[in-house]
Design a protein around this motif. Structure first.
Motif, PDB file in Angstrom:
ATOM      1  N   LEU A   1       0.811  -1.215   0.000  1.00  0.00           N
ATOM      2  CA  LEU A   1       0.000   0.000   0.000  1.00  0.00           C
ATOM      3  C   LEU A   1       0.850   1.273   0.000  1.00  0.00           C
ATOM      4  CD1 LEU A   1      -2.988  -0.897   2.379  1.00  0.00           C
ATOM      5  CD2 LEU A   1      -3.034  -0.538  -0.102  1.00  0.00           C
ATOM      6  N   PHE A   2       2.157   1.099  -0.035  1.00  0.00           N
ATOM      7  CA  PHE A   2       3.019   2.276  -0.161  1.00  0.00           C
ATOM      8  C   PHE A   2       2.750   2.900  -1.533  1.00  0.00           C
ATOM      9  CE2 PHE A   2       7.106   4.222  -1.486  1.00  0.00           C
ATOM     10  CZ  PHE A   2       7.202   5.174  -0.485  1.00  0.00           C
ATOM     11  N   PRO A   3       2.406   4.192  -1.600  1.00  0.00           N
ATOM     12  CA  PRO A   3       1.977   4.792  -2.868  1.00  0.00           C
ATOM     13  C   PRO A   3       3.148   5.123  -3.797  1.00  0.00           C
ATOM     14  CG  PRO A   3       1.931   6.440  -1.135  1.00  0.00           C
ATOM     15  CD  PRO A   3       2.315   5.144  -0.468  1.00  0.00           C
TER      16      PRO A   3
ATOM     17  N   GLU B   1       2.165   7.253  -6.986  1.00  0.00           N
ATOM     18  CA  GLU B   1       1.780   8.617  -6.629  1.00  0.00           C
ATOM     19  C   GLU B   1       2.996   9.431  -6.191  1.00  0.00           C
ATOM     20  OE1 GLU B   1       0.278   5.900  -5.644  1.00  0.00           O
ATOM     21  OE2 GLU B   1      -1.897   6.068  -5.941  1.00  0.00           O
ATOM     22  N   ILE B   2       3.873   8.802  -5.399  1.00  0.00           N
ATOM     23  CA  ILE B   2       5.059   9.513  -4.920  1.00  0.00           C
ATOM     24  C   ILE B   2       6.029   9.795  -6.069  1.00  0.00           C
ATOM     25  CG2 ILE B   2       7.168   9.178  -3.544  1.00  0.00           C
ATOM     26  CD1 ILE B   2       5.438   8.128  -1.312  1.00  0.00           C
ATOM     27  N   ALA B   3       6.169   8.828  -6.970  1.00  0.00           N
ATOM     28  CA  ALA B   3       7.047   9.042  -8.129  1.00  0.00           C
ATOM     29  C   ALA B   3       6.555  10.226  -8.963  1.00  0.00           C
ATOM     30  CB  ALA B   3       7.115   7.778  -8.976  1.00  0.00           C
ATOM     31  N   THR B   4       5.244  10.279  -9.179  1.00  0.00           N
ATOM     32  CA  THR B   4       4.665  11.393  -9.935  1.00  0.00           C
ATOM     33  C   THR B   4       4.890  12.718  -9.214  1.00  0.00           C
ATOM     34  OG1 THR B   4       2.958   9.946 -10.864  1.00  0.00           O
ATOM     35  CG2 THR B   4       2.527  12.312 -10.915  1.00  0.00           C
TER      36      THR B   4
ATOM     37  N   LYS C   1       0.429   7.523   9.209  1.00  0.00           N
ATOM     38  CA  LYS C   1      -0.435   6.345   9.089  1.00  0.00           C
ATOM     39  C   LYS C   1      -1.035   6.208   7.692  1.00  0.00           C
ATOM     40  CE  LYS C   1       0.250   5.498  13.412  1.00  0.00           C
ATOM     41  NZ  LYS C   1       1.215   4.441  13.778  1.00  0.00           N
ATOM     42  N   THR C   2      -1.230   7.325   7.008  1.00  0.00           N
ATOM     43  CA  THR C   2      -1.928   7.282   5.726  1.00  0.00           C
ATOM     44  C   THR C   2      -0.992   7.154   4.529  1.00  0.00           C
ATOM     45  OG1 THR C   2      -1.962   9.699   5.729  1.00  0.00           O
ATOM     46  CG2 THR C   2      -3.924   8.571   6.548  1.00  0.00           C
ATOM     47  N   ILE C   3       0.222   7.698   4.644  1.00  0.00           N
ATOM     48  CA  ILE C   3       1.177   7.601   3.536  1.00  0.00           C
ATOM     49  C   ILE C   3       2.327   6.678   3.930  1.00  0.00           C
ATOM     50  CG2 ILE C   3       2.672   8.847   1.931  1.00  0.00           C
ATOM     51  CD1 ILE C   3       1.011  11.357   2.430  1.00  0.00           C
ATOM     52  N   ASP C   4       3.194   7.163   4.828  1.00  0.00           N
ATOM     53  CA  ASP C   4       4.317   6.339   5.286  1.00  0.00           C
ATOM     54  C   ASP C   4       4.973   7.036   6.475  1.00  0.00           C
ATOM     55  OD1 ASP C   4       7.477   5.612   5.035  1.00  0.00           O
ATOM     56  OD2 ASP C   4       6.235   3.961   4.322  1.00  0.00           O
ATOM     57  N   PRO C   5       5.310   6.274   7.534  1.00  0.00           N
ATOM     58  CA  PRO C   5       5.931   6.912   8.706  1.00  0.00           C
ATOM     59  C   PRO C   5       7.302   7.496   8.411  1.00  0.00           C
ATOM     60  CG  PRO C   5       5.878   4.509   8.939  1.00  0.00           C
ATOM     61  CD  PRO C   5       5.038   4.840   7.758  1.00  0.00           C
ATOM     62  N   GLY C   6       7.974   6.984   7.370  1.00  0.00           N
ATOM     63  CA  GLY C   6       9.302   7.477   7.045  1.00  0.00           C
ATOM     64  C   GLY C   6       9.315   8.907   6.540  1.00  0.00           C
ATOM     65  N   LEU C   7       8.164   9.436   6.128  1.00  0.00           N
ATOM     66  CA  LEU C   7       8.106  10.828   5.693  1.00  0.00           C
ATOM     67  C   LEU C   7       8.323  11.793   6.856  1.00  0.00           C
ATOM     68  CD1 LEU C   7       5.093  10.921   3.210  1.00  0.00           C
ATOM     69  CD2 LEU C   7       7.481  11.415   2.680  1.00  0.00           C
ATOM     70  N   ARG C   8       7.898  11.377   8.067  1.00  0.00           N
ATOM     71  CA  ARG C   8       8.010  12.193   9.276  1.00  0.00           C
ATOM     72  C   ARG C   8       7.343  13.549   9.108  1.00  0.00           C
ATOM     73  NH1 ARG C   8       7.296   9.430  11.954  1.00  0.00           N
ATOM     74  NH2 ARG C   8       7.958  10.567  13.805  1.00  0.00           N
ATOM     75  N   ILE C   9       6.095  13.547   8.638  1.00  0.00           N
ATOM     76  CA  ILE C   9       5.356  14.798   8.479  1.00  0.00           C
ATOM     77  C   ILE C   9       4.005  14.690   9.187  1.00  0.00           C
ATOM     78  CG2 ILE C   9       4.208  16.362   6.859  1.00  0.00           C
ATOM     79  CD1 ILE C   9       7.184  16.637   6.744  1.00  0.00           C
ATOM     80  N   GLY C  10       3.785  15.597  10.125  1.00  0.00           N
ATOM     81  CA  GLY C  10       2.496  15.739  10.778  1.00  0.00           C
ATOM     82  C   GLY C  10       2.225  17.221  10.958  1.00  0.00           C
ATOM     83  N   TRP C  11       1.159  17.542  11.690  1.00  0.00           N
ATOM     84  CA  TRP C  11       0.886  18.964  11.921  1.00  0.00           C
ATOM     85  C   TRP C  11       0.136  19.172  13.230  1.00  0.00           C
ATOM     86  CZ3 TRP C  11      -2.254  16.047   8.759  1.00  0.00           C
ATOM     87  CH2 TRP C  11      -3.647  16.175   8.916  1.00  0.00           C
TER      88      TRP C  11
ATOM     89  N   GLN D   1      -8.368   6.152  -1.259  1.00  0.00           N
ATOM     90  CA  GLN D   1      -9.445   5.278  -1.717  1.00  0.00           C
ATOM     91  C   GLN D   1      -8.976   3.829  -1.822  1.00  0.00           C
ATOM     92  OE1 GLN D   1     -11.035   7.009  -5.306  1.00  0.00           O
ATOM     93  NE2 GLN D   1     -11.607   8.923  -4.294  1.00  0.00           N
ATOM     94  N   LYS D   2      -7.769   3.639  -2.322  1.00  0.00           N
ATOM     95  CA  LYS D   2      -7.200   2.285  -2.406  1.00  0.00           C
ATOM     96  C   LYS D   2      -6.938   1.723  -1.005  1.00  0.00           C
ATOM     97  CE  LYS D   2      -3.864   3.566  -5.238  1.00  0.00           C
ATOM     98  NZ  LYS D   2      -2.670   3.537  -6.129  1.00  0.00           N
ATOM     99  N   VAL D   3      -6.419   2.580  -0.142  1.00  0.00           N
ATOM    100  CA  VAL D   3      -6.100   2.147   1.225  1.00  0.00           C
ATOM    101  C   VAL D   3      -7.365   1.691   1.954  1.00  0.00           C
ATOM    102  CG1 VAL D   3      -5.345   2.971   3.485  1.00  0.00           C
ATOM    103  CG2 VAL D   3      -4.003   3.511   1.448  1.00  0.00           C
ATOM    104  N   ARG D   4      -8.433   2.472   1.870  1.00  0.00           N
ATOM    105  CA  ARG D   4      -9.675   2.134   2.582  1.00  0.00           C
ATOM    106  C   ARG D   4     -10.253   0.805   2.086  1.00  0.00           C
ATOM    107  NH1 ARG D   4     -11.250   7.924   1.373  1.00  0.00           N
ATOM    108  NH2 ARG D   4     -10.446   9.119   3.137  1.00  0.00           N
ATOM    109  N   THR D   5     -10.222   0.595   0.783  1.00  0.00           N
ATOM    110  CA  THR D   5     -10.735  -0.661   0.223  1.00  0.00           C
ATOM    111  C   THR D   5      -9.954  -1.852   0.749  1.00  0.00           C
ATOM    112  OG1 THR D   5     -11.453   0.445  -1.807  1.00  0.00           O
ATOM    113  CG2 THR D   5     -11.162  -1.937  -1.915  1.00  0.00           C
ATOM    114  N   ARG D   6      -8.630  -1.722   0.754  1.00  0.00           N
ATOM    115  CA  ARG D   6      -7.784  -2.833   1.213  1.00  0.00           C
ATOM    116  C   ARG D   6      -7.923  -3.049   2.716  1.00  0.00           C
ATOM    117  NH1 ARG D   6      -5.983  -7.684   0.299  1.00  0.00           N
ATOM    118  NH2 ARG D   6      -3.841  -8.070   0.992  1.00  0.00           N
ATOM    119  N   LEU D   7      -7.983  -1.984   3.492  1.00  0.00           N
ATOM    120  CA  LEU D   7      -8.135  -2.133   4.934  1.00  0.00           C
ATOM    121  C   LEU D   7      -9.449  -2.824   5.280  1.00  0.00           C
ATOM    122  CD1 LEU D   7      -6.808   1.241   6.441  1.00  0.00           C
ATOM    123  CD2 LEU D   7      -5.710  -1.008   6.504  1.00  0.00           C
ATOM    124  N   LYS D   8     -10.510  -2.515   4.544  1.00  0.00           N
ATOM    125  CA  LYS D   8     -11.792  -3.161   4.802  1.00  0.00           C
ATOM    126  C   LYS D   8     -11.698  -4.662   4.545  1.00  0.00           C
ATOM    127  CE  LYS D   8     -16.743  -2.801   4.064  1.00  0.00           C
ATOM    128  NZ  LYS D   8     -17.837  -1.947   3.573  1.00  0.00           N
TER     129      LYS D   8
END
Length: 467
Positions: free
Chosen positions: A122-124, A127-130, A314-324, A368-375
């Motif tokens: 589920l690592f995007p 999307e990240i490459a783009t 949690k939604t993209i990847d913990p290695g990004l280390r970005i929150g707010w 959208q992909k993540v939610r489908t797979r998590l379900k």
């Protein structure tokens, strides 16, 4: 050179170069055996040689420790005892089980039912490459910035929060390296020494020493099927200016519970009456599965009483280390100053990447992909629990997030249960690391593949059956 002598030389080198100082605990015999591809008897032979040389010493029930180096053996003056000095540090060590889990979550030979992150598939990547391609053409000199974080990213987060019903200007948003940093900044930058933080029980914050480091008293408040026990909270002594509430009302970690809209209104009405500041941890909000969660507490906050914490770990990847962190502008300025005194801000590349994912719609596409797979994975794990553990436990089926909270019927030694699961190749999070005195475990359906989840639950069943 015989393998046992290779191990002797390797350990001596670590000690002589100061990598393993006096007081350091050696890795387990199993870990050393795996590193050198030998059996444990070979490791034991090497350790006995080093004990005879006076470099190592065993402590019953604890492990093997470095007690000397070549300098201390030949000199009258001993080097500093770093192990003793660290006991007096401001940051106490984690619980031993938490340390063990942290060390083992990278092990490929274990079935990971503990991990609070998305599966590798589920690592995007696309999307990240783009996004990186687009960002690379926009790069300018990075610089340290002003501590608040990239203005473009703060604008996009401001727009993103509007989808929840939260209206927050970019000036009232601080970019942080994950939710824990946001909470750390609050603890050291706002809450005064000796104040009280009302904390959910169980809560993942009991597995870290965040508030204890700042000499803040922790008062646990129980969590039920509808989240925080509001009645219990307001039976406590609340002192204006010396109390605050931490709450994770949406897909709570570890129980997975979500507070209803009605309960959120009751909670905020009472917090306003008692002038109780609220720290809302909302890092799982975007991971709804069945339906969108009720609006954040922050939407019920016209007076700037709530500090809102979000994250992309949690939604993209913990290695990004970005929150707010979002709150009143003066508070955010204060915390940005504290931030500048520590690390001068999060990685610009990570900030630019997340900014592009948000602005381009790639983030929502990924979700959208993540939610489908998590379900799919949640339903599979629930099916496994019904099939194998109905006789031994009950559980709460979360409507979002990563976790299912499983309560065992029988009184169980959970430390022993954790070790037995580990010896059978299954890594779980026992409830006691979240300050839960009842026999319970937190199971994650987010990371592990379906086949291994089934293998793990069958093993857990056998352990409970034979226990």
């Amino acid at each position: 050179m015989p393998r046992y002598l290779q191990i002797v030389h390797a350990i001596r080198e670590k000690i002589n170069q100061g990598e393993w100082v006096i007081g350091s605990k050696l890795p387990t015999q199993r870990a050393i055996a795996e590193q050198f591809h030998v059996n444990r008897s070979t490791v034991i032979t090497a350790i006995e040689i080093l004990k005879a040389e006076g470099l190592l010493e065993g402590k019953a029930g604890s492990g093997i420790y470095v007690v000397n180096n070549r300098w201390s053996l030949s000199a009258a003056i001993s080097p500093p005892d770093w192990e003793d000095l660290t006991q007096w540090s401001l940051q106490p060590p984690s619980d031993h089980t938490v340390q063990t889990i942290n060390e083992l979550e990278s092990r490929k030979d274990l079935i990971q039912l503990s991990k609070g992150e998305l599966e590798p598939d589920l690592f995007p990547k696309a999307e990240i490459a783009t996004a990186l391609t687009r960002v690379s053409s926009q790069l300018e000199q990075f610089g340290y910035g002003n501590g608040l974080g990239d203005i473009g990213l703060r604008i996009e987060i401001s727009k993103h929060m509007q989808q929840y019903g939260v209206c927050t200007a970019p000036e009232s948003i601080l970019i942080v390296s994950g939710a824990l940093q946001a909470l750390t900044l609050i603890a050291v930058g706002i809450l005064k020494k000796g104040s009280t933080i009302f904390l959910e029980n169980p809560s993942y914050l009991h597995s870290v020493n965040l508030f204890r480091t700042a000499e803040i008293a922790i008062k646990p408040i129980s969590v039920g099927e509808n989240g925080l026990n509001i009645e219990e909270l307001f039976q406590q002594k609340i002192i204006k200016g010396s109390s605050a509430l931490y709450v994770n009302p949406t897909y709570q970690n570890p129980t997975g519970t979500t507070m209803s809209s009605e309960q959120r209104k009751v909670l905020m009405d009472k917090c306003r009456y008692f002038q109780l500041p609220v720290i809302e941890d909302d890092i799982f909000r975007d991971l709804w599965i069945d339906e969108r969660a009720p609006a954040p507490l922050k939407t019920l906050d016209p007076f700037g009483q709530v500090l809102y914490v979000g994250s992309f770990s949690k939604t993209i990847d913990p290695g990004l280390r970005i929150g707010w962190l979002a709150g009143p502008e003066d508070v955010i300025k204060r915390l940005s100053d504290v931030r500048m005194q520590t690390d001068y801000g999060s990685s610009y590349i990570s900030q630019a990447l997340v900014r592009e994912l948000l602005s381009s719609g790639l983030y929502e596409q990924h979700l959208q992909k993540v939610r489908t797979r998590l379900k799919e994975k949640r339903e599979f794990l629930l099916q496994l629990l019904r099939l194998h553990l109905s006789e031994y436990a009950t559980w709460r089926a979360a409507t979002g997030g990563f976790f299912i909270w499983v309560s065992l019927h029988k009184k169980t030694n959970m430390h022993q249960f954790f070790r037995t699961c580990l010896n059978n190749g299954v890594l779980i999070n026992p409830g006691f690391i979240y300050n839960d005195s009842q026999p319970a475990i937190r199971l994650s359906y987010a990371y592990e593949e379906i086949g291994k989840m089934e293998e793990a639950i069958i093993k857990v069943k056998e352990i409970l059956k034979n226990g």
